[in-house]
Design an enzyme around this catalytic site. Structure first.
Site, PDB file in Angstrom:
ATOM      1  N   VAL A 172       0.891  -1.304  -0.288  1.00 43.36           N
ATOM      2  CA  VAL A 172       0.147   0.140   0.030  1.00 43.36           C
ATOM      3  C   VAL A 172       0.878   1.238  -0.037  1.00 43.36           C
ATOM      4  CG1 VAL A 172      -1.891   1.215   1.001  1.00 43.36           C
ATOM      5  CG2 VAL A 172      -1.768  -1.181   1.396  1.00 43.36           C
ATOM      6  N   SER A 173       0.494   2.214  -1.010  1.00 45.07           N
ATOM      7  CA  SER A 173       1.455   3.180  -1.123  1.00 45.07           C
ATOM      8  C   SER A 173       0.405   4.395  -0.627  1.00 45.07           C
ATOM      9  CB  SER A 173       2.040   3.552  -2.499  1.00 45.07           C
ATOM     10  OG  SER A 173       2.613   4.731  -2.816  1.00 45.07           O
TER      11      SER A 173
END
Length: 664
Positions: free
Chosen positions: A272-273
């Site tokens: 997850v960015s």
């Protein structure tokens, strides 16, 4: 500064005076900022990214929650660090034992990290994480261990009757899956009607029985990579910034009394960015829409803080029920995984190894090579990593580095399995980075064990108690993107974790003891301290003194401009000034005829920059972003530091710029 937090907490939930207490609650916060200069940062593994000052300090936020009827108590810590390492957890437990006896142990202390990539590394005792930080730092280790310990002591000392309210919602638009190809390898059953990241936000509101607010704990899954590898200033990134915004909105003072403590903890953020734009910069990394690290960081933090404020103000459900916990150590390098957890018969995990695609990094920080190299498609030069000494247990992974096959493993093999309960809430403490679908599956496994016991909320508490890479699903593993290549114990790693967490959760449900398991290795003192360097002596040019101003600020600045002063100083590693500040922006108060600090090196709108000047001199640059929130008037900039003499003695100094006017 007020503009940053305006409207963040728009209302205060009404709590009747002298409501019945559910628990004893204590909160504490302490500085864990490590080497300020010349320490390689941990996260992007870029040798050029060494600390050169401070944007925001790093903090440990601690909570002690005790159950009156049973006497059980739990410590939860969220620290602005890349990881919690086993040596850190063990040292903190030893410190607590020397003070409190057996009151606190491995079982009822859960230490977690926010996963900032802009903090100094080198505080692990395991060689892989030491090499990737260019050396072990005793200075950094001591700063982390002491800071965490002190935050827990403060929480212990502030215990008082109180209540905990829980709320859960979603936060959209603040995260993006950085490995969508791997995510889509998972069966539709794992993905249908689900976003590509875990968008759930779970929040605890802690308060006294008279309604006095004590703090909050918020869990949301997102990498703390808003500040990218071009940044060389220590930063708590989006998680720490969200804490800062909320605490400032509550007029909290970090080093005074018992302040309001707001932890924005991490969860299953493996893939997850926070960089949601998806546009590539010149290095091939994702950027956020602002193309500026500081603005990207603030944007991500604001999104988390504002959603947390909504949940905080709307929280009505009280946590009620026991505080309990179960903990076990498991040798993850040789787990026999039952058919009930594999679906295809008995399988097993492997000694740790890292795949070739890990070297490629991710879209948040590119390395060398490319993602997706497997033993089926690796280039000719890479076939050596799939040669005859390849362990088939690792399947399609080309083994670039066999960290677990050495006489003293370079990464830990014995890892903690930790589940704690506070009433209706279960925290699943994982010593690794779980991808979105891995997190879903593990939560479902623990829910299956605890739902019947009245537990309704299940949170993956990420980066907890130790660190051993990533955990991808078996399906994701086959593609060997960064997360799969970084899954240490082979393709059955997640299934093994599910099995072991199910065992511990079942013991929690039934009230049974757990097998303590094998003890982790104690590697204390086995890695020589080499990093970061300290100067043998500090010098300044002839004719100037320590604290002398090399460049004065402009005599007049307006909102939107930067006030800057440059000083001759000492090396900042001489004294990290934890719980203090290398700088003060001061405002002259006409009513008291005194200079009042209005911004420190922990604040968003200041930057403390260090520069080496050969042979042994240091230049200190202090920048202050002037905003309309500060009143017009007279200001000045102060720098304090410590110099080292030839004898080795260290002495304090300070310098003060000329005054200047802020005009609106």
């Amino acid at each position: 500064m007020k503009r940053l937090v305006l409207g963040l907490v728009s209302a205060t939930f009404f709590v009747p005076l002298f409501a019945e207490a559910s628990y004893l609650i204590g909160t504490g916060i302490h500085d864990v900022t490590g080497p300020v200069a010349e320490a390689m940062m941990m996260g992007y593994v870029d040798p050029q990214q060494k600390t050169e000052g401070i944007h925001t300090r790093l903090w440990s936020r601690a909570y002690v929650i005790a159950d009156g009827p049973t006497g059980n108590r739990l410590v939860f810590v969220s620290a602005d660090l890349i990881h919690i390492y086993q040596g850190v957890k063990a040292a903190v437990i030893r410190n607590l034992a020397s003070r409190y006896g057996d009151l606190y142990s491995e079982s009822n202390v859960m230490l977690t990290a926010t996963h900032t990539h802009s903090g100094p590394g080198g505080y692990s005792h395991y060689r892989l994480y030491t090499i990737s930080a260019l050396g072990y730092s005793q200075m950094g280790f001591d700063a982390v261990v002491d800071g965490i310990t002190q935050s827990i002591i403060k929480a212990h000392d502030s215990l008082q009757p109180g209540q905990i309210r829980i709320a859960k919602g979603t936060l959209t638009g603040a995260s993006r899956n950085r490995s969508p190809e791997a995510y889509l390898m998972n069966p539709a059953a794992d993905r249908i009607d689900q976003p590509q990241t875990n968008e759930d936000m779970t929040l605890l509101r802690l308060e006294r029985v008279d309604g006095t607010e004590l703090g909050l704990i918020d869990w949301f899954a997102v990498h703390a990579t808003s500040m990218q590898k071009r940044n060389k200033l220590i930063s708590s990134d989006n998680k720490g910034m969200a804490s800062y915004l909320f605490e400032r909105a509550k007029d909290s003072r970090f080093t005074e009394g018992h302040p309001f403590v707001a932890a924005f903890a991490n969860s299953d953020a493996g893939d997850v960015s926070p960089n949601t734009a998806g546009d590539l910069d010149s290095d091939g990394n994702w950027d956020c829409v602002y193309k500026d690290d500081f603005k990207c960081n603030l944007d991500s933090a604001r999104r988390q803080s504002l959603r947390a404020a909504e949940l905080y103000n709307d929280a009505t459900e009280l946590l009620q029920g026991p505080v309990d916990y179960r903990h076990s150590f498991v040798d993850m390098s040789k787990v026999e995984v039952a058919s009930s957890f594999t679906g295809v018969g008995t399988e097993h995990t492997c000694p740790a190894a890292i795949g070739l695609s890990m070297l490629a990094g991710t879209a948040d920080g590119r390395g060398i090579g490319q993602e997706g190299w497997t033993c089926r498609n690796v280039p000719l030069w890479g076939r050596i990593f799939c040669s005859r000494d390849h362990d088939d247990c690792h399947g399609v992974k080309p083994l670039a580095l066999k960290t677990g096959y050495k006489s003293t493993p370079w990464t830990p093999e014995v890892l903690p399995i930790h589940v704690v309960r506070i009433g209706q809430l279960a925290l699943i403490g994982v010593p690794a980075e779980f991808t979105t679908v891995s997190g879903r599956r593990l939560r479902a496994t623990v829910e299956n064990e605890l739902k019947s016991a009245g537990v309704n909320y299940f949170v993956l508490a990420g980066y907890a108690n130790a660190y051993a890479g990533y955990v991808a699903t078996r399906e994701e593993y086959q593609l060997q993107m960064y997360e799969g290549a970084s899954t240490h114990f082979g393709e059955w790693t997640l299934n093994a974790y599910q099995q072991e967490f199910a065992t511990v959760a079942a013991a929690l449900r039934t009230g049974s003891p757990t097998d303590p398991g094998p003890q982790p290795r104690d590697l204390t003192g086995k890695i020589p301290s080499k990093s970061p360097p300290e100067v043998s002596v500090d010098t300044v040019p002839v004719g100037v003194s320590f604290g002398s101003v090399s460049q004065q600020p402009d005599r007049e600045v307006q909102p939107g401009q930067v006030a800057k002063a440059v000083f001759w100083g000492g090396h900042p590693n001489n004294d990290l000034l934890r719980q203090s500040s290398f700088l003060e922006v001061q405002h002259f108060d006409k009513s008291t005829q005194s200079w009042i600090p209005v911004a420190l090196d922990r604040d968003w709108d200041t930057r403390f920059r260090w520069e080496s000047v050969k042979p042994h001199s240091s230049k200190i640059t202090i920048e202050w972003d002037v905003s309309a929130d500060y009143p017009a008037g007279e200001y000045r900039i102060l720098h304090r530091g410590t110099r080292k003499l030839v004898s080795g003695k260290r002495t304090r100094y300070q310098g003060i710029s000329r005054s200047f006017q802020v005009v609106h």
